[in-house]
Enzyme design. Structure first.
Site, PDB file in Angstrom:
ATOM      1  N   LYS A 194       0.831  -0.993  -0.142  1.00 51.05           N
ATOM      2  CA  LYS A 194      -0.073   0.060   0.226  1.00 51.05           C
ATOM      3  C   LYS A 194       0.857   1.349   0.070  1.00 51.05           C
ATOM      4  CE  LYS A 194      -1.878   2.308   3.329  1.00 51.05           C
ATOM      5  NZ  LYS A 194      -1.799   3.869   2.759  1.00 51.05           N
ATOM      6  N   GLY A 246       7.581   4.778   7.695  1.00 52.88           N
ATOM      7  CA  GLY A 246       6.487   5.866   8.064  1.00 52.88           C
ATOM      8  C   GLY A 246       6.811   6.543   9.426  1.00 52.88           C
ATOM      9  N   SER A 247       5.817   7.233   9.932  1.00 55.35           N
ATOM     10  CA  SER A 247       6.113   7.969  11.241  1.00 55.35           C
ATOM     11  C   SER A 247       6.262   6.950  12.238  1.00 55.35           C
ATOM     12  CB  SER A 247       4.694   8.816  11.544  1.00 55.35           C
ATOM     13  OG  SER A 247       3.745   8.143  11.670  1.00 55.35           O
ATOM     14  N   GLY A 251       4.440   3.483  13.693  1.00 61.11           N
ATOM     15  CA  GLY A 251       5.270   2.386  13.910  1.00 61.11           C
ATOM     16  C   GLY A 251       4.885   1.601  15.072  1.00 61.11           C
ATOM     17  N   GLU A 268      10.883   1.048   9.514  1.00 63.24           N
ATOM     18  CA  GLU A 268      11.849   2.174   9.283  1.00 63.24           C
ATOM     19  C   GLU A 268      11.019   3.312   9.615  1.00 63.24           C
ATOM     20  OE1 GLU A 268      13.443   4.859   7.997  1.00 63.24           O
ATOM     21  OE2 GLU A 268      13.388   4.252   6.020  1.00 63.24           O
ATOM     22  N   CYS A 302      13.772  10.756   6.018  1.00 60.92           N
ATOM     23  CA  CYS A 302      13.960  10.325   7.354  1.00 60.92           C
ATOM     24  C   CYS A 302      15.236  10.365   7.862  1.00 60.92           C
ATOM     25  CB  CYS A 302      13.316   8.864   7.567  1.00 60.92           C
ATOM     26  SG  CYS A 302      13.784   7.864   6.254  1.00 60.92           S
ATOM     27  N   GLU A 399      11.295  15.716  14.914  1.00 63.18           N
ATOM     28  CA  GLU A 399      11.469  15.558  13.404  1.00 63.18           C
ATOM     29  C   GLU A 399      10.414  16.426  12.836  1.00 63.18           C
ATOM     30  OE1 GLU A 399       9.993  11.848  11.298  1.00 63.18           O
ATOM     31  OE2 GLU A 399      12.181  11.796  10.356  1.00 63.18           O
TER      32      GLU A 399
HETATM   33  P1  ADP Z   1       3.195  10.490   7.653  1.00 68.29           P
HETATM   34  O1  ADP Z   1       2.697  11.283   9.074  1.00 68.29           O
HETATM   35  O2  ADP Z   1       4.758  11.025   7.319  1.00 68.29           O
HETATM   36  O3  ADP Z   1       2.203  10.725   6.575  1.00 68.29           O
HETATM   37  P2  ADP Z   1       2.437   7.969   8.384  1.00 68.29           P
HETATM   38  O4  ADP Z   1       3.042   6.933   9.254  1.00 68.29           O
HETATM   39  O5  ADP Z   1       1.102   8.139   8.911  1.00 68.29           O
HETATM   40  O6  ADP Z   1       3.310   8.990   8.012  1.00 68.29           O
HETATM   41  O7  ADP Z   1       1.943   7.298   7.038  1.00 68.29           O
HETATM   42  C1  ADP Z   1       2.937   6.205   6.342  1.00 68.29           C
HETATM   43  C2  ADP Z   1       2.198   5.188   5.639  1.00 68.29           C
HETATM   44  O8  ADP Z   1       1.380   4.342   6.972  1.00 68.29           O
HETATM   45  C3  ADP Z   1       1.011   5.550   4.862  1.00 68.29           C
HETATM   46  O9  ADP Z   1       0.982   4.809   3.783  1.00 68.29           O
HETATM   47  C4  ADP Z   1      -0.138   5.681   5.655  1.00 68.29           C
HETATM   48  O10 ADP Z   1      -1.532   5.509   4.887  1.00 68.29           O
HETATM   49  C5  ADP Z   1      -0.024   4.446   6.520  1.00 68.29           C
HETATM   50  N1  ADP Z   1      -0.773   4.245   7.925  1.00 68.29           N
HETATM   51  C6  ADP Z   1      -1.288   5.428   8.483  1.00 68.29           C
HETATM   52  N2  ADP Z   1      -1.958   4.998   9.533  1.00 68.29           N
HETATM   53  C7  ADP Z   1      -1.790   3.667   9.621  1.00 68.29           C
HETATM   54  C8  ADP Z   1      -2.057   2.575  10.422  1.00 68.29           C
HETATM   55  N3  ADP Z   1      -3.043   2.767  11.610  1.00 68.29           N
HETATM   56  N4  ADP Z   1      -1.743   1.308  10.338  1.00 68.29           N
HETATM   57  C9  ADP Z   1      -1.235   0.953   9.136  1.00 68.29           C
HETATM   58  N5  ADP Z   1      -0.703   1.985   8.477  1.00 68.29           N
HETATM   59  C10 ADP Z   1      -0.912   3.323   8.530  1.00 68.29           C
END
Ligand code: ADP
Length: 489
Positions: A194, A246-247, A251, A268, A302, A399
């Site tokens: 995704k 991601g964030s 994570g 990561e 990152c 960050e």
């Molecule tokens: P940012 O805050 O930089 O947008 P995110 O961690 O929110 O980073 O997003 C990174 C990825 O994780 C995106 O593909 C987002 O759609 C997905 N994502 C966001 N929330 C969830 C969740 N609860 N479970 C799994 N994936 C998620």
């Protein structure tokens, strides 16, 4: 093999790239995109679509399907059905398919670069010369490992894990897809990936490419949506491995939700790298490294060098040179090949960066921006410095993920090591010095997964990438990246 086309590999031209992507005329973007499941594009169960925008113009580009739990289940079932035959295929045959994806990506590099820049906001120079070639190189690199797993892990009886759920962010959309898909396939896993909701298009173009490549159906499934879709992947009971970039907040959430299951996990996450300049460093080169460290990809990186530590004796000259160099940076139209800093990826991210401007000013740091002009429409931020910051400031600890550098000075090596490490993150660091011994000393003491010496933001498929502490765990790239997709005895 289920492919009808014969796979022809042409190694002589394998490394030639000629994307020349400055114009957008020859790029085909559909009005609406469906989900790529079991080798074909299918409508989402919910029939819902969301819009994707060009962050430099705020214009709508296309509509993207929103996958719900039923769609995720369909994708996981397709990946599970494909897993048996795919994992039994010889490594050599798997490698041929992966090489073919790499070659097709090179052939279509121009189109990928344009779309990446249109939707992501990054300068075309970067997507053309860095992101897309690197993404193709990841497929080439891991294709080469597919038939050498026994050699890579002797006496370990390497076996694929099964179905991998992969969730990626918006800062390097195609490159992150390549980082995830290429090693998973080389090891014999199948994939449900995704992309992030603001940058789905190059992943969907990759889906078209994968369909055209003749890869057996269901081996790679690409589904789109936001956090809810991501959570549905994470929570699906028939997933064997989750790879997330991601964030740190998400994570942590993912780690909690898979606790108690036997799903394997690599994370990561965020970073706040120290870029350390010693008085014996080649100063002009270091200034270029500082610029590249924080302004590359608008600072949406990152591993960005978002904290500068400059030795007190050279602080004035380094900061003056840095300010002079910032004046030459062109902020604006990402599609212009002379642009250095493109658009911030989304309005949400723009607001977040602006909020940190307030926070930094309230904390008492000195705020400095270059005098350049920025377009009225679209999401743009001038290159920014915070001077006279201290270790306790939020702008130093957190960050920001934008073109914003927090500057501190230091006197001794011990002091800078302590300050560099005194942070929740541990992804990367940079050291600038003339002395090899100092580099070795710091690489052993800096708690960071990657330490660059006299360079910054250099990436290569052969070198492992990943962090410590709240930057996550597990490594991507190189042999380490393979082991994350294998069951090793
Ligand atoms: P940012 O805050 O930089 O947008 P995110 O961690 O929110 O980073 O997003 C990174 C990825 O994780 C995106 O593909 C987002 O759609 C997905 N994502 C966001 N929330 C969830 C969740 N609860 N479970 C799994 N994936 C998620």
């Amino acid at each position: 093999m289920s492919t009808k086309k014969e796979i022809k590999l042409d190694f002589n031209s394998a490394w030639e790239l000629d994307p020349a992507p400055e114009d957008t005329k020859h790029v085909s973007i559909k009005k609406q995109y469906d989900l790529f499941i079991n080798g074909e594009f299918v409508k989402p169960n919910s029939k819902k679509y969301f819009a994707t925008y060009n962050p430099a113009t705020e214009e709508k580009i296309s509509e993207i399907a929103e996958a719900d739990e039923k769609d995720v289940d369909k994708a996981v079932k397709a990946a599970r059905a494909a897993f048996g035959p795919w994992s039994k295929l010889s490594g050599k045959e798997r490698g041929k398919y992966i090489y073919r994806i790499a070659r097709l990506m090179q052939e279509r590099a121009r189109e990928f670069a344009v779309i990446e820049t249109m939707e992501g906001g990054k300068p075309i120079r970067e997507s053309r010369d860095i992101d897309i070639p690197l993404a193709a190189n990841h497929f080439f690199y891991y294709a080469g490992w597919a038939d050498k797993l026994e050699y890579a892990f002797p006496n370990k009886n390497p076996k694929p894990l099964g179905v991998a759920g992969q969730i990626i962010p918006w800062n390097f959309p195609l490159l992150m897809a390549a980082w995830k898909i290429a090693p998973a396939l080389a090891c014999g896993n199948t994939v449900v990936l995704k992309p992030a909701e603001t940058t789905s298009l190059t992943a969907l173009k990759l889906a078209e490419l994968i369909r055209d490549s003749g890869l057996p159906k269901g081996v790679v499934n690409i589904i789109t949506g936001a956090g809810k879709t991501g959570a549905a992947i994470v929570n699906h009971p028939d997933i064997n491995k989750i790879a997330f970039t991601g964030s740190t907040d998400i994570g942590k959430l993912i780690q909690k939700s898979i606790a108690g299951t036997d799903k394997k996990l690599t994370l990561e996450l965020g970073g706040k790298a120290a870029n350390i300049i010693f008085e014996d460093a080649p100063i002009d080169q270091a200034v270029e490294g500082i610029i590249n460290g924080i302004f590359f990809n608008q600072g949406h990186v990152c591993c960005a060098g978002s904290r500068l530590f400059v030795q007190e004796s050279i602080a004035d000259i380094v900061i003056q040179k840095l300010k002079d160099r910032m004046e030459t940076l062109k902020v604006g139209d990402p599609m212009d090949k002379n642009t250095d800093i493109g658009a911030i990826n989304s309005k949400e991210q723009l607001l977040k960066i602006q909020e940190y401007f307030k926070i930094g000013k309230n904390e008492g740091a000195d705020f400095y921006q270059s005098s350049c002009s920025i377009p009225k429409k679209g999401y743009f931020i001038k290159p920014t410095l915070f001077l006279n910051t201290s270790q306790s400031h939020r702008i130093v600890q957190e960050e920001i993920f934008g073109p914003v550098l927090a500057i501190q000075t230091f006197r001794t090596i011990e002091e800078v090591i302590e300050k560099a490490n005194n942070i929740p993150y541990g992804l990367s660091a940079g050291v600038w010095t003339d002395k090899g011994s100092k580099i070795f000393n710091l690489t052993t003491k800096l708690r960071a997964g990657i330490v660059w010496a006299n360079t910054f933001n250099k990436f290569d498929p052969t070198s492992p990438f990943g962090g410590y502490k709240e930057s996550g765990f597990g490594r991507e790239g190189g042999l380490h990246g393979l082991s994350a997709y294998l069951d090793l005895k």
